[in-house]
Design a protein around this motif. Structure first.
Motif, PDB file in Angstrom:
ATOM      1  N   GLN A  73     -14.826   9.524  -2.093  1.00 56.89           N
ATOM      2  CA  GLN A  73     -15.199   8.483  -1.132  1.00 56.89           C
ATOM      3  C   GLN A  73     -16.656   8.613  -0.728  1.00 56.89           C
ATOM      4  O   GLN A  73     -17.138   9.697  -0.399  1.00 56.89           O
ATOM      5  CB  GLN A  73     -14.313   8.559   0.110  1.00 56.89           C
ATOM      6  N   TYR A  80     -19.665  -0.788   2.707  1.00 55.69           N
ATOM      7  CA  TYR A  80     -18.283  -0.578   2.296  1.00 55.69           C
ATOM      8  C   TYR A  80     -18.160   0.786   1.633  1.00 55.69           C
ATOM      9  O   TYR A  80     -19.133   1.395   1.236  1.00 55.69           O
ATOM     10  CB  TYR A  80     -17.770  -1.689   1.376  1.00 55.69           C
ATOM     11  N   ASP A  89     -13.473  -0.749  -3.921  1.00 54.72           N
ATOM     12  CA  ASP A  89     -14.359  -0.890  -2.773  1.00 54.72           C
ATOM     13  C   ASP A  89     -13.505  -1.322  -1.589  1.00 54.72           C
ATOM     14  O   ASP A  89     -12.662  -2.221  -1.712  1.00 54.72           O
ATOM     15  CB  ASP A  89     -15.433  -1.959  -3.026  1.00 54.72           C
ATOM     16  N   TRP A  90     -13.730  -0.658  -0.442  1.00 56.38           N
ATOM     17  CA  TRP A  90     -12.983  -0.945   0.777  1.00 56.38           C
ATOM     18  C   TRP A  90     -13.971  -1.368   1.857  1.00 56.38           C
ATOM     19  O   TRP A  90     -14.851  -0.603   2.222  1.00 56.38           O
ATOM     20  CB  TRP A  90     -12.220   0.292   1.247  1.00 56.38           C
ATOM     21  N   CYS A 146     -14.109  -1.699   5.368  1.00 64.49           N
ATOM     22  CA  CYS A 146     -13.326  -1.266   6.521  1.00 64.49           C
ATOM     23  C   CYS A 146     -13.453  -2.230   7.694  1.00 64.49           C
ATOM     24  O   CYS A 146     -12.477  -2.518   8.382  1.00 64.49           O
ATOM     25  CB  CYS A 146     -13.755   0.135   6.943  1.00 64.49           C
ATOM     26  N   LEU A 202     -10.428  -5.401   0.369  1.00 61.94           N
ATOM     27  CA  LEU A 202     -10.727  -4.521  -0.746  1.00 61.94           C
ATOM     28  C   LEU A 202     -10.957  -5.331  -2.008  1.00 61.94           C
ATOM     29  O   LEU A 202     -10.610  -6.509  -2.075  1.00 61.94           O
ATOM     30  CB  LEU A 202      -9.593  -3.514  -0.976  1.00 61.94           C
ATOM     31  N   TRP A 221     -13.170 -10.148  -3.133  1.00 59.40           N
ATOM     32  CA  TRP A 221     -12.580  -9.397  -2.034  1.00 59.40           C
ATOM     33  C   TRP A 221     -11.245 -10.056  -1.677  1.00 59.40           C
ATOM     34  O   TRP A 221     -11.105 -11.269  -1.742  1.00 59.40           O
ATOM     35  CB  TRP A 221     -13.501  -9.448  -0.815  1.00 59.40           C
ATOM     36  N   VAL A 259      -6.435  -6.712   2.850  1.00 63.76           N
ATOM     37  CA  VAL A 259      -5.528  -5.582   2.682  1.00 63.76           C
ATOM     38  C   VAL A 259      -4.164  -6.005   3.228  1.00 63.76           C
ATOM     39  O   VAL A 259      -4.079  -6.555   4.328  1.00 63.76           O
ATOM     40  CB  VAL A 259      -6.046  -4.341   3.444  1.00 63.76           C
ATOM     41  N   GLU A 277      -1.098  -0.065  -0.484  1.00 67.84           N
ATOM     42  CA  GLU A 277      -2.502  -0.443  -0.261  1.00 67.84           C
ATOM     43  C   GLU A 277      -2.874  -0.343   1.211  1.00 67.84           C
ATOM     44  O   GLU A 277      -3.991   0.022   1.546  1.00 67.84           O
ATOM     45  CB  GLU A 277      -2.777  -1.841  -0.814  1.00 67.84           C
ATOM     46  N   PHE A 333      -5.730   2.069   2.697  1.00 66.45           N
ATOM     47  CA  PHE A 333      -6.755   1.560   3.609  1.00 66.45           C
ATOM     48  C   PHE A 333      -6.863   2.454   4.839  1.00 66.45           C
ATOM     49  O   PHE A 333      -7.966   2.811   5.269  1.00 66.45           O
ATOM     50  CB  PHE A 333      -6.419   0.121   4.020  1.00 66.45           C
ATOM     51  N   CYS A 377     -10.176   4.255   5.638  1.00 60.64           N
ATOM     52  CA  CYS A 377     -10.817   3.668   6.823  1.00 60.64           C
ATOM     53  C   CYS A 377     -10.051   4.051   8.085  1.00 60.64           C
ATOM     54  O   CYS A 377      -9.355   3.217   8.671  1.00 60.64           O
ATOM     55  CB  CYS A 377     -10.849   2.150   6.708  1.00 60.64           C
TER      56      CYS A 377
END
Length: 167
Positions: free
Chosen positions: A47, A55, A83-84, A86, A91, A115, A118, A124, A128, A132
């Protein structure tokens, strides 16, 4: 064919193996559950804040629920770059690298996914929440919430020399 200063083929193989062992030691694998595609595991050690774009980029593995036969091999696993975002709760998938059950590379598939939100539950959502972490109620991230106090690392340019490549 030159293989580098004083390496030789045996030295090159040892260097590659040492790098693979070092990478494996740096992993922090966290199983998060099943998706429609298969069992999802997040590598927390991967991460990082991706070039300051706001992100988090994380590597994940999906052990495919339905392995697929392709060109005489069976795709059993996908190494996925995610890619998250937050702040916005979304995502996207950046790329997938498909492998056999033994880890043998089969193919790479870049993704052009947009994108997406979530989900409210499932693997998932668990991923997340792992990537995050939310601050305690009333505590903004800037004021020292969980993300603000954790050690952050950013993506850096990488150059990888493949055997037989020329400079």
């Amino acid at each position: 064919m030159p293989t580098g200063p004083n390496f030789g083929v045996g030295g090159l193989v040892l260097a590659i193996l040492a790098g693979a062992v070092a990478h494996a030691a740096e992993q922090d694998l966290r199983p998060v559950g099943r998706t429609a595609e298969g069992r999802l595991t997040i590598d927390k050690a991967s991460q990082h804040d991706h070039h300051g774009h706001g992100y988090e980029r994380v590597l994940a593995t999906v052990d495919l629920a339905d392995p697929v036969a392709e060109a005489g091999r069976t795709l059993a696993r996908a190494d996925v770059t995610l890619d998250w975002d937050c702040a916005r709760g979304r995502l996207r998938t950046v790329e997938r690298i498909y492998r056999t059950a033994q880890g043998e590379y089969v193919r790479r598939e870049p993704s052009r996914d947009d994108w997406r939100a979530v989900p409210l539950s499932g693997a998932e959502r668990a991923a997340f929440e792992l990537v995050c972490p939310t601050p305690r109620q009333g505590e903004p991230l800037e004021a020292g919430g969980p993300q603000a106090t954790s050690q952050r690392r950013r993506s850096e340019a990488q150059v990888i020399w493949m055997p037989g490549s020329r400079r």
